[in-house]
Scaffold this motif. Structure first.
Motif, PDB file in Angstrom:
ATOM      1  N   UNK A 174       7.167   0.016  -7.743  1.00 39.68           N
ATOM      2  CA  UNK A 174       5.706  -0.092  -7.633  1.00 39.68           C
ATOM      3  C   UNK A 174       5.174   0.782  -6.507  1.00 39.68           C
ATOM      4  N   UNK A 175       3.891   1.041  -6.541  1.00 41.93           N
ATOM      5  CA  UNK A 175       3.225   1.769  -5.460  1.00 41.93           C
ATOM      6  C   UNK A 175       1.756   1.346  -5.463  1.00 41.93           C
ATOM      7  N   UNK A 176       1.013   1.777  -4.458  1.00 37.89           N
ATOM      8  CA  UNK A 176      -0.384   1.399  -4.354  1.00 37.89           C
ATOM      9  C   UNK A 176      -0.549   0.035  -3.705  1.00 37.89           C
ATOM     10  N   UNK A 228      -0.170  -5.264   2.152  1.00 35.95           N
ATOM     11  CA  UNK A 228      -0.796  -5.364   0.827  1.00 35.95           C
ATOM     12  C   UNK A 228      -0.126  -4.471  -0.221  1.00 35.95           C
ATOM     13  N   UNK A 229       0.844  -3.664   0.198  1.00 26.68           N
ATOM     14  CA  UNK A 229       1.455  -2.711  -0.727  1.00 26.68           C
ATOM     15  C   UNK A 229       2.216  -3.400  -1.855  1.00 26.68           C
ATOM     16  N   UNK A 230       2.124  -2.838  -3.031  1.00 26.94           N
ATOM     17  CA  UNK A 230       2.809  -3.428  -4.176  1.00 26.94           C
ATOM     18  C   UNK A 230       4.329  -3.357  -4.039  1.00 26.94           C
ATOM     19  N   UNK A 231       4.831  -2.377  -3.316  1.00 26.91           N
ATOM     20  CA  UNK A 231       6.286  -2.290  -3.172  1.00 26.91           C
ATOM     21  C   UNK A 231       6.840  -3.537  -2.490  1.00 26.91           C
ATOM     22  N   UNK A 232       6.065  -4.156  -1.626  1.00 25.04           N
ATOM     23  CA  UNK A 232       6.472  -5.412  -0.993  1.00 25.04           C
ATOM     24  C   UNK A 232       6.064  -6.607  -1.844  1.00 25.04           C
ATOM     25  N   UNK A 233       4.820  -6.627  -2.280  1.00 20.81           N
ATOM     26  CA  UNK A 233       4.294  -7.798  -2.983  1.00 20.81           C
ATOM     27  C   UNK A 233       4.943  -8.012  -4.346  1.00 20.81           C
ATOM     28  N   UNK A 265      -4.962   3.070  -3.189  1.00 23.42           N
ATOM     29  CA  UNK A 265      -5.659   2.675  -4.401  1.00 23.42           C
ATOM     30  C   UNK A 265      -5.199   1.294  -4.863  1.00 23.42           C
ATOM     31  N   UNK A 266      -6.160   0.350  -5.068  1.00 30.30           N
ATOM     32  CA  UNK A 266      -5.758  -0.988  -5.518  1.00 30.30           C
ATOM     33  C   UNK A 266      -5.305  -0.977  -6.971  1.00 30.30           C
ATOM     34  N   UNK A 315      -0.491  10.340  -8.237  1.00 36.32           N
ATOM     35  CA  UNK A 315      -0.649   8.954  -7.796  1.00 36.32           C
ATOM     36  C   UNK A 315       0.176   8.672  -6.542  1.00 36.32           C
ATOM     37  N   UNK A 316       1.426   9.117  -6.539  1.00 41.27           N
ATOM     38  CA  UNK A 316       2.287   8.872  -5.383  1.00 41.27           C
ATOM     39  C   UNK A 316       1.779   9.602  -4.146  1.00 41.27           C
ATOM     40  N   UNK A 317       1.279  10.804  -4.338  1.00 43.82           N
ATOM     41  CA  UNK A 317       0.766  11.574  -3.201  1.00 43.82           C
ATOM     42  C   UNK A 317      -0.451  10.899  -2.591  1.00 43.82           C
ATOM     43  N   UNK A 318      -1.347  10.403  -3.435  1.00 43.31           N
ATOM     44  CA  UNK A 318      -2.520   9.697  -2.912  1.00 43.31           C
ATOM     45  C   UNK A 318      -2.116   8.445  -2.148  1.00 43.31           C
ATOM     46  N   UNK A 319      -1.123   7.741  -2.680  1.00 43.32           N
ATOM     47  CA  UNK A 319      -0.663   6.518  -2.020  1.00 43.32           C
ATOM     48  C   UNK A 319      -0.062   6.836  -0.657  1.00 43.32           C
ATOM     49  N   UNK A 320       0.825   7.812  -0.612  1.00 46.19           N
ATOM     50  CA  UNK A 320       1.486   8.128   0.663  1.00 46.19           C
ATOM     51  C   UNK A 320       0.505   8.709   1.672  1.00 46.19           C
TER      52      UNK A 320
END
Length: 412
Positions: free
Chosen positions: A21-23, A271-276, A2-3, A249-254
């Motif tokens: 962060x996630x997503x 593109x993941x927010x955890x990196x960006x 999810x963006x 939210x976390x489940x959908x992301x993973x």
């Protein structure tokens, strides 16, 4: 995935109570697929006889080396050791000044002691300069270094990002290299057992075969429901609706992560927010010192090279992959080590606990007030070993109550 349209260096309210962060970051495109080279898949053979992955890491450190002084945030672990070794080799090949390792010393935190490994690496590389400052409680989550960064920038993830503040200050006008991203780049695939079985890295147990095949073919929402049951989101300081929302939210992301490691690296990890978000936060902090900061293991060219090098099954782990690509630079026993330094004690060394003792629920207004149970949160902070996920909220509360009175940036 999810963006998320939140600013690239800030956390949303739900991310704040999670501490990370996630997503997917809105506006960041997936990496293009790297084509195979003339001698086989890219990454198997690169220029000068090194792999394309090694060549990509060498290219990634070069801009920092050209902006001296170039400091390397060096813990002695395998990731920062490889970055230091590659940077040293490239500097000497290009006729540039050697990079300077920078290692924090926490005498009161035994888990952080890495001197033997650090000395092994620095000695093997024959480096003449090595900065090793010693700290007591200065690096606490609300110690003087963190407070200064919070007043300047507001709350930036992760909660321990201020660990690089002294490194940036020492490199003022120059550059800093880190080993951030090594965990994600070299860790073997654990999340999808079917991948390990298909790659012959785990035995096939016939009783589990139908489950493995169904998981691989199942739609993302089914995987999300299954993932949700096992997520460690039992935080007592969250109100029940907030805990349910975060878990969903976390489940959908993973569950949105592709089965193929190479596709995941290009379309999910990059593109993941955890990196960006973490990268942008580091850039903001480094910019305050006129420093160029680079994370060779988390930059686009290296991730793209890794996607082609490791393929659909992904890496086999540091002990297998690092010697293959960097084994000529460092002693073999460094790659075989399995332990890792821990710095948690440095982040909870006094000032943070003192603030928690006098905190009475203020500073968590707006959306955070609807997500958090203040009494339960304070009890967590005052426990013997508070969950690190809660410490971003501690910084928010301090900044709103005490930091803002001294001219801080609002905790947006």
């Amino acid at each position: 995935m999810r963006p998320v349209a939140a600013p690239r260096e800030r956390l949303t309210p739900l991310e704040t109570v999670w501490g990370m962060p996630y997503g997917r970051q809105l506006g960041v495109d997936p990496l293009p697929r790297t084509p195979a080279g003339p001698t086989g898949p890219a990454g198997r053979a690169g220029a000068g006889g090194v792999s394309a992955l090694r060549a990509a890491v060498e290219d990634a450190v070069l801009p920092a080396l050209r902006r001296p002084p170039c400091l390397v945030s060096f813990s002695g672990g395998r990731d920062s050791s490889v970055v230091l070794a590659v940077a040293t080799a490239v500097a000497r090949r290009e006729g540039l000044p050697d990079p300077v390792p920078y290692s924090h010393r926490f005498p009161a935190v035994p888990d952080s002691h890495e001197s033997p490994w650090q000395e092994l690496v620095v000695g093997a590389l024959d480096l003449g300069e090595w900065q090793r400052p010693r700290w007591s409680d200065e690096m606490d989550v609300l110690g003087p270094v963190a407070r200064a960064a919070l007043r300047r920038d507001g709350v930036l993830p992760p909660f321990n990002g201020h660990l690089h503040e002294p490194v940036f200050a020492a490199a003022a006008g120059g550059s800093v290299l880190t080993g951030i991203g090594g965990d994600e780049l070299f860790a073997p695939v654990e999340r999808y057992p079917v991948v390990r079985v298909a790659a012959r890295r785990a035995p096939l147990r016939w009783r589990r075969a139908p489950s493995l095949l169904f998981t691989a073919a199942a739609p993302g929402r089914w995987r999300a429901r299954r993932t949700r049951r096992h997520l460690p989101v039992g935080f007592g300081w969250l109100r029940p609706p907030a805990a349910r929302a975060l878990r969903a939210e976390l489940a959908l992301d993973r569950a949105s992560e592709p089965l193929r490691w190479d596709v995941s690296a290009r379309t999910w990890a990059w593109p993941g927010r955890i990196l960006q978000v973490a990268a942008r936060a580091k850039e903001r902090a480094a910019g305050a010192h006129d420093v160029l900061v680079a994370h060779p293991f988390a930059c686009a060219p290296v991730l793209a090279a890794a996607a082609t090098t490791f393929g659909w099954a992904g890496p086999r782990g540091r002990a297998a992959e690092m010697p293959r690509h960097f084994g000529d630079l460092l002693p073999a026993r460094l790659f075989a080590r399995e332990d890792k330094a821990g710095f948690d004690g440095a982040f909870w060394a006094g000032p943070g606990r003192e603030f928690a003792r006098r905190w009475r629920g203020g500073g968590l207004d707006g959306a955070l007030a609807d997500l958090v149970d203040p009494e339960a949160l304070r009890a967590e902070w005052l426990s013997a070993a508070p969950d690190l996920h809660s410490l971003t909220l501690l910084q928010h509360a301090w900044l709103a109550q005490e930091g803002a009175a001294q001219g801080a940036v609002p905790a947006r």
